[in-house]
Write a protein that holds these residues in place. Structure first.
Motif, PDB file in Angstrom:
ATOM      1  N   UNK A   1     -16.141  10.557 -35.174  1.00 48.98           N
ATOM      2  CA  UNK A   1     -16.459  10.043 -33.843  1.00 48.98           C
ATOM      3  C   UNK A   1     -17.951   9.798 -33.687  1.00 48.98           C
ATOM      4  N   UNK A   2     -18.768  10.715 -34.193  1.00 49.05           N
ATOM      5  CA  UNK A   2     -20.222  10.555 -34.096  1.00 49.05           C
ATOM      6  C   UNK A   2     -20.699   9.337 -34.886  1.00 49.05           C
ATOM      7  N   UNK A   3     -20.130   9.141 -36.077  1.00 48.10           N
ATOM      8  CA  UNK A   3     -20.506   7.970 -36.876  1.00 48.10           C
ATOM      9  C   UNK A   3     -20.095   6.675 -36.168  1.00 48.10           C
ATOM     10  N   UNK A   4     -18.904   6.686 -35.547  1.00 44.91           N
ATOM     11  CA  UNK A   4     -18.434   5.504 -34.824  1.00 44.91           C
ATOM     12  C   UNK A   4     -19.339   5.182 -33.637  1.00 44.91           C
ATOM     13  N   UNK A   5     -19.787   6.226 -32.928  1.00 45.23           N
ATOM     14  CA  UNK A   5     -20.686   6.020 -31.790  1.00 45.23           C
ATOM     15  C   UNK A   5     -22.020   5.445 -32.264  1.00 45.23           C
ATOM     16  N   UNK A   6     -22.544   5.967 -33.361  1.00 45.18           N
ATOM     17  CA  UNK A   6     -23.816   5.462 -33.890  1.00 45.18           C
ATOM     18  C   UNK A   6     -23.691   3.998 -34.320  1.00 45.18           C
ATOM     19  N   UNK A   7     -22.591   3.664 -34.974  1.00 39.60           N
ATOM     20  CA  UNK A   7     -22.383   2.276 -35.383  1.00 39.60           C
ATOM     21  C   UNK A   7     -22.261   1.370 -34.159  1.00 39.60           C
ATOM     22  N   UNK A   8     -21.550   1.855 -33.123  1.00 36.63           N
ATOM     23  CA  UNK A   8     -21.428   1.073 -31.894  1.00 36.63           C
ATOM     24  C   UNK A   8     -22.774   0.837 -31.227  1.00 36.63           C
ATOM     25  N   UNK A   9     -23.609   1.874 -31.173  1.00 40.40           N
ATOM     26  CA  UNK A   9     -24.948   1.713 -30.592  1.00 40.40           C
ATOM     27  C   UNK A   9     -25.801   0.751 -31.416  1.00 40.40           C
TER      28      UNK A   9
END
Length: 299
Positions: free
Chosen positions: A36-44
């Motif tokens: 989830x953290x990696x997905x959020x970083x990629x989204x940002x």
């Protein structure tokens, strides 16, 4: 014989029987939080350019010069948006892009479906070589096509005409659509086709009553992608639409880059105005796109 002691499972028992990761009370593991953290970083990371455009679209040139591109605007400044809107006649450019992209999307999907029906279900002779030829044609860069297309449409009297761009992109997009749909139609259930033939249905009726309803999710995805891809095209519209009245939104944005009156904030405003229509289109058809991509993934 004594009756079997059957009782309904209690809530804790149902929770224990629920497979891991599927129950409502399942706790997340450290791996889930990491993903989830990696997905959020990629989204940002993906959203950062858009956020930067929005911030600088509402800055004055003085505010941009003093605070830089990353700071929030000291006050809302809309003169950049107004200047670009009036200078390029933005509503007309939006209509040109919408008309070209919408027409190309519809025509390319229809042409792709007809071609794929002949190749994937009709099983015409030389099917494999035709599919390979279509794939190779789709891989050609647009720069290679510019001169022969320019000469052909100039001789046909369609230069500086939106229909020249519509014809070009209909052929280009339908090449990809034909390759994709031909692979899909080649695995179409033969039982359905044989049942329709036994009922007296001809090829045209089989296409519209059997093949089209089943492949409609895939066609919807192609329609959305063809619209967005055509909207974002730049090189061919720049070459074939030279008059200001026929230009599309991407061409109008870059046409003002050499204007001495242009500044960073007006450039950001033009990019924001050019992005908003496609963003609205994507949000409207987001559910259609999701259903089309996931169709057939779960039986």
């Amino acid at each position: 014989m004594a009756a079997a002691d059957v009782h309904a499972p209690t809530k804790p028992e149902r929770r224990r029987r629920t497979p891991a990761g599927r129950g409502p009370g399942t706790t997340r593991t450290a791996g889930d939080w990491a993903v989830l953290a990696v997905a959020v970083l990629i989204g940002l990371f993906i959203a950062f350019p858009f956020i930067l455009i929005v911030i600088n679209s509402f800055k004055s040139p003085t505010d941009y010069a003093t605070s830089g591109p990353l700071a929030l605007p000291a006050e809302i400044y809309t003169d950049g948006i107004s200047a670009f809107w009036e200078r390029v006649n933005f509503p007309q450019k939006v209509w040109n892009s919408f008309f070209i992209s919408g027409t190309v999307a519809v025509l390319a999907v229809l042409l792709s479906m007809f071609n794929a029906f002949a190749l994937g279900i009709g099983r015409i002779k030389g099917r494999m070589w035709i599919v390979i030829l279509i794939l190779l044609a789709n891989m050609l860069p647009q720069e290679v096509l510019l001169y022969p297309l320019y000469f052909m449409f100039r001789e046909a009297g369609l230069y500086d005409n939106v229909w020249a761009v519509i014809i070009i992109f209909t052929v280009i997009q339908s090449a990809f659509g034909t390759y994709l749909l031909a692979s899909v139609y080649s695995t179409f259930p033969k039982e359905l086709l044989e049942a329709a033939s036994l009922d007296g249905a001809g090829r045209w009726r089989v296409l519209w009553r059997v093949v089209y309803p089943i492949s409609r999710p895939t066609l919807s995805v192609l329609l959305i992608f063809f619209f967005i891809w055509t909207w974002n095209e730049f090189l061919i519209p720049l070459t074939f639409l030279v008059s200001n009245a026929n230009q599309t939104v991407p061409v109008a944005i870059t046409a003002l880059q050499g204007d001495r009156l242009m500044d960073v904030t007006t450039t950001s405003a033009s990019a924001l105005l050019g992005l908003i229509p496609t963003l609205i289109f994507f949000l409207i058809f987001q559910r259609t796109l999701t259903r089309g991509i996931t169709a057939g993934a779960v039986k």
